[in-house]
Scaffold this active site. Sequence first.
Site, short mmCIF file in Angstrom:
data_model
loop_
_atom_site.label_atom_id
_atom_site.label_comp_id
_atom_site.label_asym_id
_atom_site.label_seq_id
_atom_site.Cartn_x
_atom_site.Cartn_y
_atom_site.Cartn_z
CG HIS A 153 -1.96 -1.02 1.24
ND1 HIS A 153 -3.19 -0.84 1.81
CD2 HIS A 153 -1.99 -2.27 0.72
CE1 HIS A 153 -3.92 -1.93 1.66
NE2 HIS A 153 -3.20 -2.82 1.00
CG ASP A 158 -3.28 2.56 -1.92
OD1 ASP A 158 -2.70 1.90 -2.79
OD2 ASP A 158 -3.40 2.18 -0.75
#
Length: 236
Positions: A153, A158
């Site tokens: 992540h 993102d």
Amino acid sequence: MRQIVLDTETTGLDPASGHRIIEIGCLEVVNRRVTGERLHEYLQPDREIDPGAVEVHGITNEFLRDKPRFGDVVDRFLEFVDGAELVIHNAPFDLGFINHELKLAGAGVPRIEQICTVLDTLVLARQMHPGTRNSLDALCRRYQVDASGRVLHGAVLDAELLAEVYLAMTGGQVALGLDQAGPDTAAASTPQRARRSQARLPVIEPGPEELAAHAELVALLEKSSGEASTWRQISD
């Protein structure tokens, strides 16, 4: 219309337990076009990062030692987002952390919602696709957004993926085309999935190590998936 697609990475799951933002990524969208304007900061949290969180985003305390604190960038952050609609996946998580940081920084803005409106794409996705997984990864598959580079992540990555997903979700024609896709695509409709589920498929049970690893990571994935509580309900 000016929107800011926003994501954060944190030291853990709960600001009430002293966890802090360590990365924030903001991507500007104006009239449904990504402008290229962005704000990205890694932040020194003045506390240790939970080991499980490092497994999710890969950011270490050593990497952050020379980075600014949130208070050092708060004015630039507020100027960038002021008056925009924030587009966030699982917004309560990020808003909770942002409002906590604003309070600690003494920014004069009690809550970010006082200067921005908020659109939660997880809520939108659940309305559009009830009964299905609506994590960012699942939405990338459904709307054929390439997330192959998302090994870990990251706030900017993102936000970029979420911007593509959001524009596809709200673009009309994209959703229509995917609803008509064949049975081998991730965008198959609910009735198609139901028909396929009637086929006899082999069931491979997870081993003890896999179950233990899954249980350990479920809470850590709650931020991005928004589905962790569902897993726990199923297992109870």
